[in-house]
Design a protein around this motif. Structure first.
Motif, PDB file in Angstrom:
ATOM      1  N   ARG A  66       0.818  -1.213   0.000  1.00 55.55           N
ATOM      2  CA  ARG A  66       0.000   0.000   0.000  1.00 55.55           C
ATOM      3  C   ARG A  66       0.851   1.263   0.000  1.00 55.55           C
ATOM      4  O   ARG A  66       0.505   2.253  -0.620  1.00 55.55           O
ATOM      5  CB  ARG A  66      -0.937   0.015   1.218  1.00 55.55           C
ATOM      6  N   TRP A  67       1.974   1.222   0.743  1.00 61.02           N
ATOM      7  CA  TRP A  67       2.844   2.401   0.838  1.00 61.02           C
ATOM      8  C   TRP A  67       4.236   1.964   1.247  1.00 61.02           C
ATOM      9  O   TRP A  67       4.432   0.856   1.738  1.00 61.02           O
ATOM     10  CB  TRP A  67       2.294   3.428   1.832  1.00 61.02           C
ATOM     11  N   GLN A  68       5.191   2.844   1.017  1.00 59.37           N
ATOM     12  CA  GLN A  68       6.548   2.602   1.489  1.00 59.37           C
ATOM     13  C   GLN A  68       7.147   3.912   1.966  1.00 59.37           C
ATOM     14  O   GLN A  68       7.010   4.951   1.315  1.00 59.37           O
ATOM     15  CB  GLN A  68       7.435   2.021   0.399  1.00 59.37           C
ATOM     16  N   ASP A  69       7.779   3.873   3.120  1.00 62.32           N
ATOM     17  CA  ASP A  69       8.532   4.979   3.690  1.00 62.32           C
ATOM     18  C   ASP A  69       9.762   4.330   4.305  1.00 62.32           C
ATOM     19  O   ASP A  69       9.731   3.891   5.449  1.00 62.32           O
ATOM     20  CB  ASP A  69       7.696   5.718   4.731  1.00 62.32           C
ATOM     21  N   ARG A  70      10.793   4.183   3.512  1.00 58.41           N
ATOM     22  CA  ARG A  70      11.972   3.391   3.883  1.00 58.41           C
ATOM     23  C   ARG A  70      12.409   3.650   5.302  1.00 58.41           C
ATOM     24  O   ARG A  70      12.474   4.790   5.715  1.00 58.41           O
ATOM     25  CB  ARG A  70      13.132   3.689   2.934  1.00 58.41           C
ATOM     26  N   PRO A  71      12.657   2.604   6.052  1.00 62.57           N
ATOM     27  CA  PRO A  71      12.708   1.193   5.688  1.00 62.57           C
ATOM     28  C   PRO A  71      11.389   0.445   5.933  1.00 62.57           C
ATOM     29  O   PRO A  71      11.368  -0.767   5.921  1.00 62.57           O
ATOM     30  CB  PRO A  71      13.801   0.648   6.595  1.00 62.57           C
ATOM     31  N   TYR A  72      10.289   1.164   6.140  1.00 62.46           N
ATOM     32  CA  TYR A  72       9.003   0.522   6.444  1.00 62.46           C
ATOM     33  C   TYR A  72       8.112   0.477   5.212  1.00 62.46           C
ATOM     34  O   TYR A  72       8.231   1.311   4.316  1.00 62.46           O
ATOM     35  CB  TYR A  72       8.276   1.264   7.569  1.00 62.46           C
ATOM     36  N   ALA A  73       7.195  -0.485   5.214  1.00 62.93           N
ATOM     37  CA  ALA A  73       6.191  -0.580   4.158  1.00 62.93           C
ATOM     38  C   ALA A  73       4.895  -1.095   4.770  1.00 62.93           C
ATOM     39  O   ALA A  73       4.911  -1.871   5.731  1.00 62.93           O
ATOM     40  CB  ALA A  73       6.654  -1.519   3.044  1.00 62.93           C
ATOM     41  N   GLY A  74       3.787  -0.647   4.200  1.00 67.63           N
ATOM     42  CA  GLY A  74       2.471  -1.115   4.615  1.00 67.63           C
ATOM     43  C   GLY A  74       1.961  -2.151   3.641  1.00 67.63           C
ATOM     44  O   GLY A  74       2.007  -1.947   2.426  1.00 67.63           O
TER      45      GLY A  74
END
Length: 111
Positions: A66-74
């Motif tokens: 759904r989304w990515q904001d390095r280093p996390y992703a949904g």
């Protein structure tokens, strides 16, 4: 407010993410019936990418980034987890319980 209508649970579980180009280990850092947030050290996931994810030994579960904001992703599951499956995962596979001696003794009651 946001569009979340289900409870999210802080958690730490090793998982395996599979994309069209291969698979890699990720850490699931929160989990709900409908999806999860992962820590992905590779950090190259595009929104709307179809993936599968194993949550500990559970899965693979078909999902979509759904989304990515390095280093996390949904990650959103294509079909929600059954509540009993979610409870089982939370009770038995949360790595934060390792240091508490509860990983093999859910609820921490003396055996």
């Amino acid at each position: 407010m946001g569009e979340r209508s289900v409870e999210r649970h802080d958690i730490s579980i090793m998982g395996t993410l599979r994309t069209g180009t291969g698979k890699r280990e990720v850490t699931i850092v929160d989990l709900s019936e409908r999806g999860c947030r992962i820590l992905d050290r590779m950090g190259f996931l595009s929104p709307d990418l179809g993936v599968t994810i194993k949550i500990g030994p559970v899965g693979p579960v078909d999902a979509t980034v759904r989304w990515q904001d390095r280093p996390y992703a949904g990650i959103r599951f294509n079909n929600p987890l059954y509540p009993a499956v979610l409870d089982h995962i939370r009770t038995h596979f949360d790595l934060r319980d390792l240091g508490r001696g509860n990983i093999d003794n859910p609820g921490g009651t003396p055996g």
